[in-house]
Write an enzyme that holds these catalytic residues in place. Sequence first.
Site, PDB file in Angstrom:
ATOM      1  N   PRO A   2       0.835  -1.205   0.000  1.00  0.00           N
ATOM      2  CG  PRO A   2      -0.803  -1.594   1.610  1.00  0.00           C
ATOM      3  CD  PRO A   2       0.519  -2.101   1.115  1.00  0.00           C
ATOM      4  CD  GLU A   3       2.871   2.877  -4.445  1.00  0.00           C
ATOM      5  OE1 GLU A   3       3.002   4.050  -4.835  1.00  0.00           O
ATOM      6  OE2 GLU A   3       3.024   1.885  -5.191  1.00  0.00           O
ATOM      7  CG  HIS A  92      -3.602 -15.082   6.786  1.00  0.00           C
ATOM      8  ND1 HIS A  92      -2.504 -15.901   6.999  1.00  0.00           N
ATOM      9  CD2 HIS A  92      -4.220 -15.548   5.662  1.00  0.00           C
ATOM     10  CE1 HIS A  92      -2.459 -16.815   6.037  1.00  0.00           C
ATOM     11  NE2 HIS A  92      -3.476 -16.630   5.230  1.00  0.00           N
ATOM     12  NE  ARG A 111       3.382 -11.921   0.477  1.00  0.00           N
ATOM     13  CZ  ARG A 111       4.140 -11.312  -0.442  1.00  0.00           C
ATOM     14  NH1 ARG A 111       5.246 -10.698  -0.070  1.00  0.00           N
ATOM     15  NH2 ARG A 111       3.795 -11.309  -1.709  1.00  0.00           N
TER      16      ARG A 111
END
Length: 275
Positions: A2-3, A92, A111
């Site tokens: 994400p930016e 997750h 992740r």
Amino acid sequence: MPELPEVETVRQGLRQLVLNKKIRNVRVLYPKIINGDTDIFIETVEGLTIKEIGRRGKYLIFNFNEGTSLVSHLRMEGKYFVRQTGDEIEKHTHIIFEFTDGKQLRYNDVRKFGRMELVRTEKVNDLKGIKKLGPEPTETDFDLENFTNKLKNKNKMIKPALLDQTLVAGLGNIYADEVLWMSKINPETPARHLEKKEISILRNAIIAELAKAVKAGGTTIRSYTNAFENSGAFQFELNAYGKTGEPCSRCGTLIKKIVVAQRGTHYCPNCQKVE
């Protein structure tokens, strides 16, 4: 990853969903997400109320009462969901903040790269990752003269220079490709070789493109969703990133993909020539 537009979209959604909610308890299912002592983290956060949610670059900042802030970096796959207490815990899910109204804020990260850290609110800007950040990409904060001077001292190609976060905060791989395409600047051009006119065009493109992406709810390439679990829409407006082998929307030349500073990089060989 994400930016800025994606993180800003998450921030705006979370403000609608969890602002002014009081935390009853915290469950840490994967302690490595927390920078620092997990027990202290839980003890500190329990009983606090979320008074505001801010952002600096790609960092989310939860400001609680009593002068405490939680700084959260989503990294590659981090997401926040709001659920009812008692709902099945999704795979997750690593951190659960349960509120006094029976709802929960859950941090989910495939992740497990995301990180959270508690800090006194007045010390947020002193954190290592935040302290080095350049200005926010807005008309008021992103000064052209300062940007020009910093570029002249950068011994890097322009693409990695934009990615290092010190020139301007929030640009990642996707939007760096896009703003360089908009500015007709080759990603391998040495930053210090850019002319003043090119720098001005680039600055304006950064401001305009990121604002436009925020308005569209960010870009979903693989798995990004906002706090309401909706995908972004800006991927339909990209001109360079991910367009390998497709005609440039400006000149018709096929978009090419190369590797610049170990990052996949998309550009138009005709529009973005090295001068």
